[in-house]
Design a protein around this motif. Structure first.
Motif, PDB file in Angstrom:
ATOM      1  N   UNK A  30       0.841  -1.192   0.000  1.00  0.00           N
ATOM      2  CA  UNK A  30       0.000   0.000   0.000  1.00  0.00           C
ATOM      3  C   UNK A  30       0.882   1.250   0.000  1.00  0.00           C
ATOM      4  N   UNK A  31       0.611   2.176  -0.913  1.00  0.00           N
ATOM      5  CA  UNK A  31       1.393   3.402  -1.021  1.00  0.00           C
ATOM      6  C   UNK A  31       0.452   4.606  -1.070  1.00  0.00           C
ATOM      7  N   UNK A  32      -0.164   4.877   0.072  1.00  0.00           N
ATOM      8  CA  UNK A  32      -1.047   6.030   0.201  1.00  0.00           C
ATOM      9  C   UNK A  32      -0.289   7.210   0.799  1.00  0.00           C
ATOM     10  N   UNK A  33      -0.880   8.403   0.658  1.00  0.00           N
ATOM     11  CA  UNK A  33      -0.395   9.575   1.382  1.00  0.00           C
ATOM     12  C   UNK A  33      -1.059   9.530   2.754  1.00  0.00           C
ATOM     13  N   UNK A  34      -0.379   8.939   3.711  1.00  0.00           N
ATOM     14  CA  UNK A  34      -1.034   8.610   4.975  1.00  0.00           C
ATOM     15  C   UNK A  34      -1.294   9.825   5.855  1.00  0.00           C
ATOM     16  N   UNK A  35      -0.657  10.953   5.562  1.00  0.00           N
ATOM     17  CA  UNK A  35      -0.926  12.172   6.320  1.00  0.00           C
ATOM     18  C   UNK A  35      -2.109  12.945   5.744  1.00  0.00           C
ATOM     19  N   UNK A  36      -2.635  12.483   4.608  1.00  0.00           N
ATOM     20  CA  UNK A  36      -3.782  13.135   3.984  1.00  0.00           C
ATOM     21  C   UNK A  36      -5.057  12.359   4.281  1.00  0.00           C
ATOM     22  N   UNK A  37      -6.181  13.007   4.098  1.00  0.00           N
ATOM     23  CA  UNK A  37      -7.461  12.338   4.302  1.00  0.00           C
ATOM     24  C   UNK A  37      -7.763  11.400   3.135  1.00  0.00           C
ATOM     25  N   UNK A  38      -8.797  10.621   3.303  1.00  0.00           N
ATOM     26  CA  UNK A  38      -9.254   9.723   2.240  1.00  0.00           C
ATOM     27  C   UNK A  38      -9.559  10.520   0.981  1.00  0.00           C
TER      28      UNK A  38
END
Length: 255
Positions: A87-95
């Motif tokens: 998983x490579x999300x921007x984890x500091x950003x919201x959904x």
């Protein structure tokens, strides 16, 4: 008509051939899977198709054009979009912010637009917000737009990755082990999303270990083992192919 054609694709790392002379076509609108035992070279193949790795030999054509030597961002700009094994999300950003980030390929902007916010930019922002809501609903994440991405359960993070990839309006979507780490219920939800993505006209190619998922969604399958393609066919053909059975547990039917 083939939207993706790979010919004699080979990747060597020193003396090791991670992929060796692999060829196949993916027809436009297809739901195609690439399977094989651990270490077979599936992710390396995806990395070459998407421009993350340059092949040692062979070629990749997308929508009738050679993309073998193009960088990742140019391949994505043509409509070939991928997700990753991890998983490579921007984890500091919201959904919602994660999905909005996926629109960069199909939107315009710049420093002047950011400073002066002309009418067309405000309209674009409204359209992105509306489409973000649609995509979150499409993958079953409606109502979670303000939640930080890293607070989602792992299965929902996988669905968020799919929504962000769809924001880029792909013609072909590469899914690299999308069911990794998911339970049966989450995998079933993912399978439903994949089928609905494909039903909207997006060609889908997935690498996957979960054979239940593959046999449910794929209409054609290529099998690689030790870096070479050993079989290609329909799910029913693959389930009984002797070389495939030999690659999975020495001839015992497991797929």
């Amino acid at each position: 008509m083939a939207i993706l054609s790979i010919r004699n694709l080979t990747k060597r790392f020193g003396g090791l051939a991670a992929n060796d002379d692999i060829s196949f076509d993916v027809e436009e609108g297809a739901l195609f899977a690439v399977i094989g035992p651990n270490g077979a070279g599936k992710t390396t193949l995806f990395n070459m198709i998407s421009g993350f790795l340059q092949p040692s030999a062979g070629s990749v054509s997308f929508a009738g054009q050679d993309i073998t030597d193009l960088p990742q961002h140019e391949i994505a700009a043509r409509g070939l979009v991928r997700t990753y094994q991890l998983v490579q999300l921007f984890k500091d950003l919201t959904v919602a912010e994660n999905v909005a980030a996926g629109f960069h390929r199909v939107t315009k902007g710049g420093v002047a637009a950011a400073l002066f916010r002309p009418g067309w930019m405000r309209e674009q922002e409204r359209a992105i917000a509306a489409r973000t809501d649609e995509l979150l609903s499409f993958v079953g994440l409606d109502g979670l737009d303000a939640v930080p991405a890293d607070k989602l359960p792992y299965g929902r993070q996988r669905l968020l990755e799919v929504a962000r990839a769809l924001a880029a309006q792909p013609k072909l979507l590469l899914l690299d082990e999308p069911a990794a780490g998911l339970n049966l219920q989450e995998t079933a939800a993912l399978a439903d999303v994949i089928e609905r993505v494909n039903a909207q006209g997006v060609t889908v190619v997935l690498v996957e270990h979960d054979m239940g998922l593959v046999m449910r969604v794929a209409r054609r399958i290529a099998v690689i083992d030790f870096g070479r393609k050993i079989a290609e066919g329909t799910p029913e053909e693959i389930k009984t192919h002797p070389d495939v059975l030999a690659a999975y547990l020495g001839g015992v039917e497991t797929v």
